[in-house]
Design a protein around this motif. Structure first.
Motif, mmCIF file in Angstrom:
data_model
loop_
_atom_site.group_PDB
_atom_site.id
_atom_site.type_symbol
_atom_site.label_atom_id
_atom_site.label_comp_id
_atom_site.label_asym_id
_atom_site.label_seq_id
_atom_site.Cartn_x
_atom_site.Cartn_y
_atom_site.Cartn_z
ATOM 1 N N GLY A 167 46.443 51.826 50.882
ATOM 2 C CA GLY A 167 47.810 52.243 50.595
ATOM 3 C C GLY A 167 48.070 52.307 49.100
ATOM 4 O O GLY A 167 47.212 52.700 48.313
ATOM 5 N N ASP A 168 49.271 51.881 48.699
ATOM 6 C CA ASP A 168 49.652 51.910 47.282
ATOM 7 C C ASP A 168 49.186 50.676 46.519
ATOM 8 O O ASP A 168 49.378 50.594 45.308
ATOM 9 N N THR A 169 48.608 49.714 47.229
ATOM 10 C CA THR A 169 48.171 48.473 46.581
ATOM 11 C C THR A 169 46.820 48.689 45.908
ATOM 12 O O THR A 169 45.848 49.065 46.577
ATOM 13 N N PRO A 170 46.710 48.470 44.597
ATOM 14 C CA PRO A 170 45.412 48.637 43.923
ATOM 15 C C PRO A 170 44.415 47.558 44.360
ATOM 16 O O PRO A 170 44.795 46.469 44.794
ATOM 17 N N ALA A 171 43.125 47.893 44.232
ATOM 18 C CA ALA A 171 42.052 46.986 44.662
ATOM 19 C C ALA A 171 42.150 45.592 44.030
ATOM 20 O O ALA A 171 42.002 44.587 44.738
ATOM 21 N N PRO A 172 42.411 45.466 42.706
ATOM 22 C CA PRO A 172 42.511 44.111 42.139
ATOM 23 C C PRO A 172 43.617 43.268 42.787
ATOM 24 O O PRO A 172 43.468 42.055 42.921
ATOM 25 N N ASP A 173 44.720 43.914 43.206
ATOM 26 C CA ASP A 173 45.786 43.160 43.879
ATOM 27 C C ASP A 173 45.343 42.661 45.248
ATOM 28 O O ASP A 173 45.702 41.558 45.661
ATOM 29 N N HIS A 180 32.842 33.632 44.826
ATOM 30 C CA HIS A 180 32.637 34.707 43.862
ATOM 31 C C HIS A 180 33.802 35.679 43.919
ATOM 32 O O HIS A 180 34.290 35.998 44.998
ATOM 33 N N THR A 181 34.243 36.135 42.753
ATOM 34 C CA THR A 181 35.236 37.204 42.672
ATOM 35 C C THR A 181 34.789 38.195 41.614
ATOM 36 O O THR A 181 34.173 37.815 40.618
ATOM 37 N N ALA A 182 35.092 39.449 41.855
ATOM 38 C CA ALA A 182 34.826 40.505 40.876
ATOM 39 C C ALA A 182 35.953 41.521 41.011
ATOM 40 O O ALA A 182 35.942 42.342 41.924
ATOM 41 N N LEU A 183 36.953 41.386 40.136
ATOM 42 C CA LEU A 183 38.106 42.281 40.214
ATOM 43 C C LEU A 183 37.693 43.734 40.041
ATOM 44 O O LEU A 183 38.211 44.616 40.725
ATOM 45 N N GLY A 184 36.777 43.996 39.116
ATOM 46 C CA GLY A 184 36.338 45.368 38.870
ATOM 47 C C GLY A 184 35.672 46.003 40.077
ATOM 48 O O GLY A 184 35.776 47.203 40.288
ATOM 49 N N LEU A 185 34.978 45.194 40.880
ATOM 50 C CA LEU A 185 34.313 45.707 42.078
ATOM 51 C C LEU A 185 35.186 45.572 43.321
ATOM 52 O O LEU A 185 34.826 46.062 44.396
#
Length: 194
Positions: A44-50, A68-73
């Motif tokens: 939807g309108d929610t970006p992947a990092p959110d 593990h977290t990877a905001l860019g991925l």
């Protein structure tokens, strides 16, 4: 027939057998059971990092430890463990339980002494505390501009460290519950280097 062709003749059956060993499988392995359709939804309108930030909050509230977290991925992976008391195979060898004992006769030290002895006991090992299994639950969420995908698998490892069960657990109930929490939770601020 020359010497060279004679040598090749006896190698031919071995080469055919080895070629058969190199055949590719007709079906590649797949997760069973397959993930429920509820474990994949439009971003939807929610970006992947959110989505990643919301998943962090939701998973931690469910008792998961984020690994593990990877905001860019758009990636989050987390797990949680649970001890399963009295989980075990009925065919386990319960050594050290029941009656035990022994009888001994010996020749002692100085002056040619002689001794005998009898020992009888009843008891067992430490108990089920050391024989409990561990349930390991792993969750991964991947989000991009179009889709959010959630996967979960469960493993049961016995007290010896042997894998007893493994299965895909991406079921509708779990995915719907986590998605509900993520859509009603505001995304916390997390640094881009996480």
């Amino acid at each position: 027939m020359g010497d060279g062709s004679m040598r090749l003749w006896w190698l031919t059956p071995w080469l055919i057998m080895l070629a058969g060993c190199q055949a590719a499988p007709s079906v590649l392995p797949a997760a069973e059971p397959r993930p429920a359709p509820e474990c994949r939804w439009e971003a939807g309108d929610t970006p992947a990092p959110d989505w990643v930030r919301r998943a962090l909050t939701a998973l931690e509230n469910e008792g998961f430890v984020v690994r593990h977290t990877a905001l860019g991925l758009g990636l989050v992976s987390a797990d949680r463990t649970q001890v399963l008391p009295a989980y075990g195979d009925f065919h386990d060898d319960w050594e050290g339980s029941g009656f035990y004992g022994g009888y001994g006769v010996g020749v002692g030290g100085g002056r040619g002494g002689f001794s005998t002895g009898l020992m009888i006991g009843f008891g067992g090992g430490v108990g089920s505390v050391t024989r409990d299994a561990t349930r390991l639950e792993r969750v991964s969420l991947v989000a991009d501009a179009d889709w959010v995908r959630l996967t979960r698998d469960i493993q049961v490892i016995d007290w010896r460290g042997d894998l007893r069960e493994t299965r895909s657990a991406s079921d509708a109930d779990f995915c719907l519950r986590l998605r509900q929490v993520m859509t009603t939770t505001a995304a916390p601020a997390i640094g881009e280097g996480s």
